[in-house]
Enzyme design. Structure first.
Site, short mmCIF file in Angstrom:
data_model
loop_
_atom_site.label_atom_id
_atom_site.label_comp_id
_atom_site.label_asym_id
_atom_site.label_seq_id
_atom_site.Cartn_x
_atom_site.Cartn_y
_atom_site.Cartn_z
N PRO A 11 40.63 46.74 34.93
CA PRO A 11 41.17 46.32 33.64
C PRO A 11 41.23 44.81 33.42
CG PRO A 11 42.90 47.14 35.07
CD PRO A 11 41.60 47.49 35.73
N ASN A 12 40.95 44.45 32.20
CA ASN A 12 41.03 43.07 31.69
C ASN A 12 39.90 42.16 32.18
OD1 ASN A 12 43.51 43.43 30.16
ND2 ASN A 12 44.50 43.64 32.15
N ARG A 19 40.15 34.74 29.42
CA ARG A 19 41.40 35.18 30.05
C ARG A 19 41.82 34.18 31.13
NH1 ARG A 19 41.79 39.85 34.64
NH2 ARG A 19 44.06 39.82 34.81
N TYR A 24 40.80 32.19 36.47
CA TYR A 24 39.55 32.94 36.63
C TYR A 24 38.30 32.15 36.23
CZ TYR A 24 42.86 36.79 37.09
OH TYR A 24 43.89 37.59 37.51
N ASN A 75 36.21 45.56 42.21
CA ASN A 75 37.30 44.67 41.81
C ASN A 75 38.19 45.53 40.92
OD1 ASN A 75 39.10 42.84 40.89
ND2 ASN A 75 37.60 41.31 40.22
N ALA A 78 44.17 44.79 38.27
CA ALA A 78 45.59 45.11 38.45
C ALA A 78 45.81 46.46 39.15
CB ALA A 78 46.29 45.11 37.09
N HIS A 81 46.85 46.86 42.91
CA HIS A 81 48.22 46.76 43.41
C HIS A 81 49.05 48.01 43.14
CE1 HIS A 81 46.79 42.69 43.63
NE2 HIS A 81 46.67 42.61 42.32
N ASP A 88 42.76 57.25 46.80
CA ASP A 88 42.36 58.62 47.19
C ASP A 88 40.88 58.86 46.89
OD1 ASP A 88 44.88 59.17 48.10
OD2 ASP A 88 45.49 60.38 46.37
N GLU A 99 36.20 45.48 48.84
CA GLU A 99 37.15 45.12 47.78
C GLU A 99 36.99 43.64 47.50
OE1 GLU A 99 41.23 45.83 48.92
OE2 GLU A 99 42.00 44.42 47.43
N HIS A 101 38.03 40.16 44.84
CA HIS A 101 38.82 39.54 43.77
C HIS A 101 38.25 38.16 43.48
CE1 HIS A 101 41.72 42.74 44.13
NE2 HIS A 101 41.62 42.60 45.44
N SER A 103 40.07 35.68 42.17
CA SER A 103 41.10 34.71 42.62
C SER A 103 41.55 35.05 44.04
CB SER A 103 42.29 34.77 41.66
OG SER A 103 42.91 36.05 41.71
N ARG A 108 48.82 33.81 45.17
CA ARG A 108 49.43 34.05 43.85
C ARG A 108 50.77 34.76 44.00
NH1 ARG A 108 45.12 36.48 39.89
NH2 ARG A 108 46.76 35.90 38.42
N ARG A 112 50.97 40.53 44.09
CA ARG A 112 49.51 40.62 44.24
C ARG A 112 49.08 40.59 45.71
NH1 ARG A 112 47.59 39.82 38.89
NH2 ARG A 112 49.04 38.52 37.74
#
Ligand code: DQA
Length: 149
Positions: A11-12, A19, A24, A75, A78, A81, A88, A99, A101, A103, A108, A112
């Site tokens: 998301p986002n 953003r 970012y 990625n 949100a 977290h 699952d 995985e 990210h 940032s 942070r 996070r």
């Protein structure tokens, strides 16, 4: 057969570029996709790059991978977290998973620092901006090469 990697964005991340650019940067998700495709093509790797703001769609996408890709870069934004559902789904997948990210999540806010999904992945790359994606492509390639040794 050329290697195929699925890249999932949560998301986002569709708002990258406008953003929180102090965190970012100014690069858009479209530009990231182009750079990752350019890098991968040189290695004869094809990538399927997608983004969703919806947790269930990400779970569906992970379930669809099965034999369609040999590696996954995620990625989860949100949902990293919070999402037991994504953890699952990842646990059902027996391919190299990274995985990432943009940032450095450990530099942070404290909420996070915890990732629900890390348990299921080979490794985590964070804090390198666009390069988190590029490094992850190389990492998957390396894992697969070493598996085949
Ligand atoms: C992010 C870090 C997450 O904490 C955040 O919720 C995001 C983006 C990153 O790429 O740095 O949306 O995954």
């Amino acid at each position: 057969m050329a290697l195929k990697i699925q890249i999932i964005n949560g998301p986002n991340l569709n708002l990258l570029g406008k953003r929180e650019p102090d965190i970012y940067g100014h690069i858009t998700l479209e530009q990231i996709q182009k750079e990752v495709e350019k890098h991968s093509q040189k290695k004869n790797i094809s990538v399927d790059f997608c983004q969703s703001n919806i947790e269930g769609e990400i779970v569906n996408k992970i379930q669809e991978i099965e034999d369609n890709a040999q590696g996954l870069i995620i990625n989860a934004a949100a949902f990293t977290h919070t999402s037991v559902a994504i953890l699952d789904a990842l646990n059902t997948l027996n391919i190299p998973k990274i995985e990432i990210h943009i940032s450095n999540i450990f530099a942070r806010e404290e909420f996070r620092h915890k990732s629900m999904i890390s348990k299921s992945v080979h490794g985590i790359i964070c804090g390198f901006g666009l390069n988190s994606y590029i490094l992850a492509v190389d990492a998957i390639e390396n894992i697969i090469k070493n598996e085949n040794r």
